[in-house]
Motif scaffolding. Structure first.
Motif, short mmCIF file in Angstrom:
data_model
loop_
_atom_site.label_atom_id
_atom_site.label_comp_id
_atom_site.label_asym_id
_atom_site.label_seq_id
_atom_site.Cartn_x
_atom_site.Cartn_y
_atom_site.Cartn_z
N ALA A 1 0.84 -1.21 0.00
CA ALA A 1 0.00 0.00 0.00
C ALA A 1 0.87 1.25 0.00
O ALA A 1 0.56 2.25 -0.68
N LEU B 1 2.14 7.09 -6.72
CA LEU B 1 1.24 8.19 -7.07
C LEU B 1 1.87 9.53 -6.69
O LEU B 1 1.79 10.51 -7.46
N GLU B 2 2.50 9.58 -5.52
CA GLU B 2 3.16 10.81 -5.08
C GLU B 2 4.33 11.15 -6.01
O GLU B 2 4.62 12.34 -6.23
N THR C 1 0.79 8.47 -12.38
CA THR C 1 -0.66 8.62 -12.28
C THR C 1 -1.29 8.27 -13.64
O THR C 1 -0.59 8.23 -14.66
N ASP D 1 -4.42 6.94 -10.61
CA ASP D 1 -4.65 5.79 -9.75
C ASP D 1 -5.72 4.92 -10.41
O ASP D 1 -6.89 5.26 -10.44
N ARG E 1 2.23 1.76 -3.45
CA ARG E 1 1.20 2.34 -4.33
C ARG E 1 1.08 3.84 -4.12
O ARG E 1 1.12 4.63 -5.08
N ASP E 2 0.97 4.28 -2.86
CA ASP E 2 0.82 5.70 -2.57
C ASP E 2 2.07 6.48 -2.95
O ASP E 2 1.99 7.63 -3.41
N ALA F 1 4.88 9.04 1.55
CA ALA F 1 4.06 7.82 1.67
C ALA F 1 4.89 6.62 2.07
O ALA F 1 4.39 5.70 2.73
#
Length: 595
Positions: free
Chosen positions: A179, A186-187, A191, A193, A182-183, A477
């Motif tokens: 997790a 994206l950060e 992208t 998501d 994943r975050d 993240a």
């Protein structure tokens, strides 16, 4: 990981046992007693005949044989045996890969580039050895391959309905480390998501897996439970030495009419195609096996074949050409806290064509199972996928040097391996090489050259991937799984505090991103090519220059589909009699019934 695997008196017994073959605790003798259409090659007659002879019981061969058995007599020849118990659970993921015995289900080979690799030698093929990630090919890939999108999508859907996918096709549980990855992606700007999806789309997503909710592996061999028991025979430990050809009056090309295989006792057996123009031999022996068998059968570059004492039947210079392996580069991220075991679930697909994935394992600090400890130790120190963690450039990875590197890793405190790997592979790749025979022995690995990063475009994508990994490491993240006082540079170079990511040493001490990519290159087992469509086979996978012979496996691919090719290889041969989802299997059967 392409680097394809298998599972009776009655249909009920077959369906029940085949549905869970890879994780039952029976001996091979006990399993064979129950699997009446699966037996050892030495128990086969010296001469037999079938409508279809499928060579290779792997990711493509198993579903294809099951498809064709519905209305025909099919023989499936597999050079390996049944999967053993420890291959079934994700905690034992690296056990087979670390096995270097002569009978290992993962036959090790080292490419001419110096990269350690493995090929499957077990019923079910690479789906018994890989990390289980499941994803479709992109729409662009399907269009480039010239496939029928409707048939492709329906075939994928059936694969996803199969028993081994139950419970995970709606989205697997995502542990904290995955997790955070994943975050962090994206950060880092990977992208949008995309959430959970099988589709290969730009951005960050959670993919499917062939492991169920209990962590048990379900392989391509599960498709054999859809076979018609009276229509299928599976022979284990059958090493095919060549395809047989003959000349026929009025036919311009040599015609395949059978194969020769050897059993473990050294006895040769002959299998012939039954009379009928639609009966065929189908090679599904994989990227290394299919071009190797073509050459051993006299189909390949004439001068090369004659140099190895093989009479050239058809001078086909493109056999063995266009072979490529998606290069992988990994970074170990040491964690201040224990990390739970996880295989690939999250992937970031960048716009430039870099794919970022991650795996983790707990080794110290909290109670974990023996399996998780074994995973962390073997993945951290012994697994061929880490290439000894990049401590040696490819050309320097001699057995002696790798042994010294492994010993150095063994001496480290277990806490040094607490964390996970973030790895990247590249789209394509553009760079390619070739396969050549080492000898006329079908049991020997051929010589394979992948030419990693020969093309500048591949190197640029790798550098972009490494830079993306650096952003992930520095993200908020991912902060819980990185040391607060550790810079990205220190993770790569501080051997006193972070000894796992030891960079190869050079006379000029070069540490450019390009040099890092070249020095730490490993395989992710997604090699392909050697019998490519348009060069060796036509759009229906028939081999040019001969008749009644096809190749259906990853050797026909020009590029690796998606972030993992196994779903696409399964799709080529999969079907269920009550559902119109077949691709090559249904196309071959349709041809059979044409006037």
């Amino acid at each position: 990981m392409v680097v394809g695997l298998a599972s009776s008196a009655t249909v009920v017994v077959v369906a029940t046992i085949l549905g869970s073959l890879c994780f039952i605790a029976l001996s091979e003798d006990d399993q064979l007693e129950d699997l009446r259409f699966v037996r050892r090659a030495q128990d086969a007659p010296l001469v037999s005949s079938y409508n279809y002879i499928v060579i290779g019981g792997g990711t493509a061969g198993c579903p294809l044989a099951a498809t064709l058995s519905e209305h025909s007599r099919v023989l499936l020849l597999e050079r390996g045996g049944l999967p053993y118990r420890n291959m079934s659970n994700q905690q034992h993921f690296t056990d087979a890969l670390a096995d270097t015995s002569p009978s290992s289900p993962a036959q090790r080979f080292i490419s001419e580039d110096g990269v350690v690799n493995a090929r499957a030698r077990v019923l079910g093929g690479g789906s018994c050895l890989n990390a289980g990630f499941y994803t479709r090919a992109s729409n662009d890939y399907v269009q480039m391959a010239g496939w029928d999108p409707r048939l492709v999508n329906s075939s994928y859907r059936w694969v996803e309905r199969a028993r081994w996918c139950s419970g995970r096709c709606s989205g697997p549980d995502v542990p904290p480390w995955q997790a955070a990855l994943r975050d962090a992606l994206l950060e880092a700007g990977v992208t949008p998501d995309n959430g959970f999806t099988f589709d290969h789309v730009t951005g960050t997503k959670i993919g499917g897996t062939i492991f169920d909710g209990a962590g048990e592996r379900h392989t391509a061999a599960d498709f054999l439970r859809h076979a018609r028991p009276g229509g299928l025979t599976v022979l284990l430990y059958a090493t095919v030495s060549r395809v047989l050809f003959r000349r026929q009056d009025g036919v311009p090309y040599p015609v395949a009419y059978g194969v020769v295989f050897t059993d473990p006792l050294g006895v040769q057996h002959r299998v012939y195609l039954r009379d009928g123009a639609k009966n065929e031999v189908i090679l599904s022996a994989g990227t290394l096996g299919s071009p190797q068998l073509l050459m051993l059968s006299g189909v390949g570059p004439q001068a090369h074949l004659e140099a190895h004492g093989v009479q050239a039947l058809v001078d086909q210079p493109m056999v063995g050409q266009g072979v490529a392996d998606n290069p992988m580069n990994s970074v170990f991220i040491p964690s201040p806290v224990p990390v739970a075991l996880s295989l690939v679930q999250v992937v970031g697909i960048t716009k430039m064509g870099s794919f970022i994935e991650g795996v983790s394992g707990s080794e110290f600090g909290i109670p974990v199972s023996d399996g998780a400890r074994r995973f962390a130790r073997s993945f951290g120190m012994f697994s061929p996928q880490t290439g000894q963690l990049g401590t040696l450039p490819p050309r320097q990875r001699t057995p002696e040097a790798m042994q010294r590197a492994a010993e150095a890793m063994r001496r480290l405190d277990r806490r040094a391996f607490r964390g996970g790997f973030i790895l990247e592979k590249i789209l394509g790749p553009v760079s390619s090489g070739h396969i050549e025979l080492r000898s006329a022995d079908p049991r020997a690995n051929p010589a394979v050259t992948f030419n990693y990063f020969k093309e500048e475009e591949d190197l640029e994508r790798c550098v972009h991937g490494i830079q993306t990994i650096e952003k992930v490491i520095q993200s908020r993240a991912f902060a819980n799984f990185t040391y607060a006082n550790a810079s990205v540079e220190s993770i790569f170079t501080d051997s006193a505090n972070f000894p796992v990511n030891l960079l190869p040493r050079h006379i000029n001490d070069s540490r450019t991103p390009e040099q890092y990519c070249k020095d730490t290159v490993m395989t992710i087992w997604h090699y392909h090519g050697g019998c490519q469509v348009g060069a060796v086979v036509d759009d229906d996978y028939r081999v040019f220059g001969v008749q009644r012979l096809r190749v259906i496996d990853s050797s026909t691919f020009k590029y690796s589909p998606g972030t993992n090719p196994q779903a696409t290889v399964m799709m080529l041969g999969s079907c269920e009699s009550s559902y119109p989802c077949r691709y090559m299997g249904v196309k071959i059967q349709a041809e059979r019934w044409k006037k």
